[in-house]
Design a protein around this motif. Structure first.
Motif, PDB file in Angstrom:
ATOM      1  N   LEU A 209       0.846  -1.186   0.000  1.00 28.72           N
ATOM      2  CA  LEU A 209       0.000   0.000   0.000  1.00 28.72           C
ATOM      3  C   LEU A 209       0.884   1.239   0.000  1.00 28.72           C
ATOM      4  CD1 LEU A 209      -1.915  -2.291   0.921  1.00 28.72           C
ATOM      5  CD2 LEU A 209      -3.032  -0.622   2.393  1.00 28.72           C
ATOM      6  N   THR A 210       0.608   2.145  -0.926  1.00 28.73           N
ATOM      7  CA  THR A 210       1.437   3.343  -1.080  1.00 28.73           C
ATOM      8  C   THR A 210       0.699   4.591  -0.609  1.00 28.73           C
ATOM      9  OG1 THR A 210       0.668   3.833  -3.315  1.00 28.73           O
ATOM     10  CG2 THR A 210       2.527   2.299  -3.096  1.00 28.73           C
ATOM     11  N   ALA A 211       1.452   5.656  -0.441  1.00 31.12           N
ATOM     12  CA  ALA A 211       0.858   6.935  -0.046  1.00 31.12           C
ATOM     13  C   ALA A 211      -0.124   7.417  -1.110  1.00 31.12           C
ATOM     14  CB  ALA A 211       1.958   7.972   0.176  1.00 31.12           C
ATOM     15  N   SER A 212       0.208   7.234  -2.384  1.00 30.80           N
ATOM     16  CA  SER A 212      -0.679   7.667  -3.463  1.00 30.80           C
ATOM     17  C   SER A 212      -2.011   6.917  -3.425  1.00 30.80           C
ATOM     18  CB  SER A 212      -0.004   7.456  -4.824  1.00 30.80           C
ATOM     19  OG  SER A 212       1.097   8.321  -4.977  1.00 30.80           O
ATOM     20  N   GLN A 213      -1.952   5.630  -3.162  1.00 37.54           N
ATOM     21  CA  GLN A 213      -3.176   4.838  -3.082  1.00 37.54           C
ATOM     22  C   GLN A 213      -4.058   5.293  -1.925  1.00 37.54           C
ATOM     23  OE1 GLN A 213      -1.466   0.942  -2.739  1.00 37.54           O
ATOM     24  NE2 GLN A 213      -1.305   0.638  -4.956  1.00 37.54           N
ATOM     25  N   ILE A 214      -3.440   5.564  -0.803  1.00 34.84           N
ATOM     26  CA  ILE A 214      -4.191   6.006   0.377  1.00 34.84           C
ATOM     27  C   ILE A 214      -4.874   7.344   0.101  1.00 34.84           C
ATOM     28  CG2 ILE A 214      -3.973   6.758   2.790  1.00 34.84           C
ATOM     29  CD1 ILE A 214      -1.628   4.730   3.017  1.00 34.84           C
ATOM     30  N   LYS A 215      -4.144   8.281  -0.493  1.00 37.39           N
ATOM     31  CA  LYS A 215      -4.719   9.593  -0.804  1.00 37.39           C
ATOM     32  C   LYS A 215      -5.833   9.480  -1.844  1.00 37.39           C
ATOM     33  CE  LYS A 215      -1.878  13.149  -1.100  1.00 37.39           C
ATOM     34  NZ  LYS A 215      -0.726  13.990  -1.471  1.00 37.39           N
ATOM     35  N   ILE A 252      -0.699   8.032 -17.414  1.00 36.64           N
ATOM     36  CA  ILE A 252      -1.065   8.691 -18.674  1.00 36.64           C
ATOM     37  C   ILE A 252      -2.064   9.817 -18.418  1.00 36.64           C
ATOM     38  CG2 ILE A 252      -2.180   8.348 -20.911  1.00 36.64           C
ATOM     39  CD1 ILE A 252      -1.140   5.428 -20.791  1.00 36.64           C
ATOM     40  N   PHE A 253      -3.057   9.528 -17.577  1.00 35.41           N
ATOM     41  CA  PHE A 253      -4.092  10.510 -17.258  1.00 35.41           C
ATOM     42  C   PHE A 253      -3.493  11.711 -16.532  1.00 35.41           C
ATOM     43  CE2 PHE A 253      -7.737  12.307 -15.043  1.00 35.41           C
ATOM     44  CZ  PHE A 253      -8.752  12.196 -15.983  1.00 35.41           C
ATOM     45  N   SER A 254      -2.561  11.436 -15.633  1.00 39.18           N
ATOM     46  CA  SER A 254      -1.897  12.497 -14.876  1.00 39.18           C
ATOM     47  C   SER A 254      -1.131  13.432 -15.801  1.00 39.18           C
ATOM     48  CB  SER A 254      -0.944  11.882 -13.845  1.00 39.18           C
ATOM     49  OG  SER A 254      -0.161  12.865 -13.216  1.00 39.18           O
ATOM     50  N   ALA A 255      -0.413  12.846 -16.750  1.00 38.27           N
ATOM     51  CA  ALA A 255       0.388  13.655 -17.679  1.00 38.27           C
ATOM     52  C   ALA A 255      -0.488  14.451 -18.636  1.00 38.27           C
ATOM     53  CB  ALA A 255       1.338  12.752 -18.453  1.00 38.27           C
ATOM     54  N   SER A 256      -1.538  13.813 -19.141  1.00 34.79           N
ATOM     55  CA  SER A 256      -2.377  14.474 -20.146  1.00 34.79           C
ATOM     56  C   SER A 256      -3.267  15.557 -19.545  1.00 34.79           C
ATOM     57  CB  SER A 256      -3.239  13.441 -20.877  1.00 34.79           C
ATOM     58  OG  SER A 256      -4.113  12.785 -19.973  1.00 34.79           O
ATOM     59  N   HIS A 257      -3.667  15.381 -18.279  1.00 35.70           N
ATOM     60  CA  HIS A 257      -4.565  16.358 -17.645  1.00 35.70           C
ATOM     61  C   HIS A 257      -3.838  17.277 -16.653  1.00 35.70           C
ATOM     62  CE1 HIS A 257      -7.489  13.559 -19.330  1.00 35.70           C
ATOM     63  NE2 HIS A 257      -8.422  14.469 -19.133  1.00 35.70           N
ATOM     64  N   LYS A 258      -2.514  17.032 -16.513  1.00 36.17           N
ATOM     65  CA  LYS A 258      -1.678  17.862 -15.632  1.00 36.17           C
ATOM     66  C   LYS A 258      -2.244  17.916 -14.203  1.00 36.17           C
ATOM     67  CE  LYS A 258       0.431  20.771 -19.185  1.00 36.17           C
ATOM     68  NZ  LYS A 258       0.140  19.824 -20.285  1.00 36.17           N
ATOM     69  N   ILE A 259      -2.505  16.747 -13.657  1.00 34.78           N
ATOM     70  CA  ILE A 259      -2.950  16.633 -12.272  1.00 34.78           C
ATOM     71  C   ILE A 259      -2.020  15.669 -11.551  1.00 34.78           C
ATOM     72  CG2 ILE A 259      -5.368  17.144 -12.787  1.00 34.78           C
ATOM     73  CD1 ILE A 259      -5.947  14.159 -12.633  1.00 34.78           C
ATOM     74  N   THR A 260      -2.077  15.659 -10.232  1.00 29.41           N
ATOM     75  CA  THR A 260      -1.202  14.780  -9.452  1.00 29.41           C
ATOM     76  C   THR A 260      -1.519  13.317  -9.738  1.00 29.41           C
ATOM     77  OG1 THR A 260      -2.740  14.822  -7.584  1.00 29.41           O
ATOM     78  CG2 THR A 260      -0.956  16.460  -7.590  1.00 29.41           C
ATOM     79  N   ARG A 263      -4.353  11.746  -7.570  1.00 26.52           N
ATOM     80  CA  ARG A 263      -5.716  12.140  -7.980  1.00 26.52           C
ATOM     81  C   ARG A 263      -6.113  11.408  -9.271  1.00 26.52           C
ATOM     82  NH1 ARG A 263      -9.465  15.795  -6.613  1.00 26.52           N
ATOM     83  NH2 ARG A 263      -8.144  16.578  -4.930  1.00 26.52           N
ATOM     84  N   ALA A 264      -5.167  11.283 -10.185  1.00 20.93           N
ATOM     85  CA  ALA A 264      -5.434  10.542 -11.420  1.00 20.93           C
ATOM     86  C   ALA A 264      -5.746   9.082 -11.127  1.00 20.93           C
ATOM     87  CB  ALA A 264      -4.227  10.645 -12.354  1.00 20.93           C
ATOM     88  N   LEU A 265      -5.065   8.528 -10.139  1.00 16.49           N
ATOM     89  CA  LEU A 265      -5.313   7.139  -9.755  1.00 16.49           C
ATOM     90  C   LEU A 265      -6.728   6.978  -9.205  1.00 16.49           C
ATOM     91  CD1 LEU A 265      -4.193   4.272  -9.388  1.00 16.49           C
ATOM     92  CD2 LEU A 265      -3.313   4.989  -7.148  1.00 16.49           C
ATOM     93  N   GLY A 266      -7.131   7.917  -8.362  1.00 17.31           N
ATOM     94  CA  GLY A 266      -8.484   7.876  -7.813  1.00 17.31           C
ATOM     95  C   GLY A 266      -9.545   7.969  -8.900  1.00 17.31           C
ATOM     96  N   ILE A 267      -9.324   8.859  -9.861  1.00 13.04           N
ATOM     97  CA  ILE A 267     -10.282   9.018 -10.965  1.00 13.04           C
ATOM     98  C   ILE A 267     -10.339   7.749 -11.817  1.00 13.04           C
ATOM     99  CG2 ILE A 267     -10.735  10.297 -13.100  1.00 13.04           C
ATOM    100  CD1 ILE A 267      -9.515  12.767 -11.695  1.00 13.04           C
ATOM    101  N   THR A 268      -9.197   7.123 -12.025  1.00 13.24           N
ATOM    102  CA  THR A 268      -9.144   5.870 -12.786  1.00 13.24           C
ATOM    103  C   THR A 268      -9.980   4.796 -12.109  1.00 13.24           C
ATOM    104  OG1 THR A 268      -6.919   6.403 -13.605  1.00 13.24           O
ATOM    105  CG2 THR A 268      -7.614   4.096 -13.731  1.00 13.24           C
ATOM    106  N   TRP A 269      -9.834   4.678 -10.808  1.00 17.13           N
ATOM    107  CA  TRP A 269     -10.645   3.696 -10.066  1.00 17.13           C
ATOM    108  C   TRP A 269     -12.131   4.066 -10.120  1.00 17.13           C
ATOM    109  CZ3 TRP A 269      -6.743   3.779  -5.469  1.00 17.13           C
ATOM    110  CH2 TRP A 269      -5.747   2.812  -5.689  1.00 17.13           C
ATOM    111  N   PHE A 270     -12.419   5.353  -9.982  1.00 14.82           N
ATOM    112  CA  PHE A 270     -13.815   5.809  -9.980  1.00 14.82           C
ATOM    113  C   PHE A 270     -14.494   5.499 -11.314  1.00 14.82           C
ATOM    114  CE2 PHE A 270     -16.968   9.173 -10.839  1.00 14.82           C
ATOM    115  CZ  PHE A 270     -17.839   8.963  -9.774  1.00 14.82           C
TER     116      PHE A 270
END
Length: 284
Positions: A209-215, A252-260, A263-270
């Motif tokens: 479990l990583t910090a990014s996953q937790i956030k 890919i989502f993080s780079a294309s949308h210029k977000i952390t 947050r991109a990981l959360g949106i991907t799961w959502f």
């Protein structure tokens, strides 16, 4: 005579409340470094990086750059011993050097593991060489309430806090070293809700479990534009379905949308999660 030297001068203590030392002044002794001991309750094991440091000290041993280890008297099987609170790499290097028979050490008052662990924290809090994870282990040994709460929250979420990045077993599922992020999560959300957030990750059996996953999970469970539409179980199912592909898509989502990334990981799961909830009616 050098003109650029300056004397040690006291600073202003206006507004400060100077503490009278709660323990006696340290004493200095010459000892055989091989007679010293280390307590694993708050001291880290020697890593490969640590071994390289020890070898460098052995090959370049110089009293001009020597820093005396800080030690404390303790008891073991009815025998008085000296434990190293800070400086075990220096002590090991000295014990390994055939030219060194004795070293000076500083002995402080810290008679039990709890007070020794607190002394270790005091020696290392402002030093970059000691990680947050190592300080957390020392805080546990010192019976620090925040550290104990963190361990309890993780245990109730069925997550194990590992002692080092090299301690993961198997896939690393239900294991983490993201102490700083869990600590911040508890501070923001409280122990009970923090446990619920961590359970979402634990139940997905992904790891470590990583910090990014937790956030990312915290975002999905607290921001209305996400939490109004999915249940925690839906997030877990999405994680299981995507597995490691989620990380790649998030990059890919993080780079294309210029977000952390988190947050991109959360949106991907959502986006993968099944939407079963209806948004709450909001008062205009």
């Amino acid at each position: 005579m050098q003109d650029n030297v300056r004397p040690i001068a006291p600073v202003s203590i206006a507004g400060l409340n100077p503490q009278s030392p709660p323990t006696g002044m340290p004493i200095f002794e010459l000892v055989n470094p091989a007679d010293l001991f280390v307590d694993p309750a708050y001291q880290r094991n020697i890593s490969e990086k640590g071994m390289r440091q020890i070898r460098r000290i052995i090959e370049g041993f110089d009293w001009a750059s020597f820093k005396p280890p800080i030690c404390a008297y303790s008891e073991r099987d009815g025998e008085t011993i000296l434990k190293v609170l800070d400086g075990q790499h220096t002590a090991i290097a000295a014990a390994s050097n055939p030219h060194i028979n004795q070293i000076p050490i500083m002995i402080v008052e810290a008679s039990n593991t709890t007070s020794q662990a607190k002394a270790f924290i005091g020696q290392n809090t402002d030093r970059l060489a000691v990680t947050t994870l190592q300080l957390h282990q020392a805080a546990l040994a010192a019976a620090d309430e925040d550290a104990q709460t963190l361990e309890l929250v993780c245990a109730r979420a069925n997550i194990k806090v590992m002692k080092s990045p090299n301690a993961y077993t198997g896939t690393g599922a239900r294991q983490t070293i993201a102490v700083k992020q869990v600590e911040a999560l508890i501070a923001r959300r409280g122990p009970m809700f923090a446990r619920e957030i961590l359970e979402v990750l634990a139940n997905a059996e992904i790891g470590p479990l990583t910090a990014s996953q937790i956030k990312a999970v915290e975002m999905l469970m607290t921001e209305p534009k996400y939490s109004d539409f999915v249940f925690p179980d839906d997030i877990t199912v999405a994680m299981i379905d995507l597995l490691s592909a989620a990380e790649e898509e998030a990059k890919i989502f993080s780079a294309s949308h210029k977000i952390t990334f988190w947050r991109a990981l959360g949106i991907t799961w959502f986006q993968k999660a099944k939407k079963r909830k209806q948004p709450l009616a909001r008062v205009a």
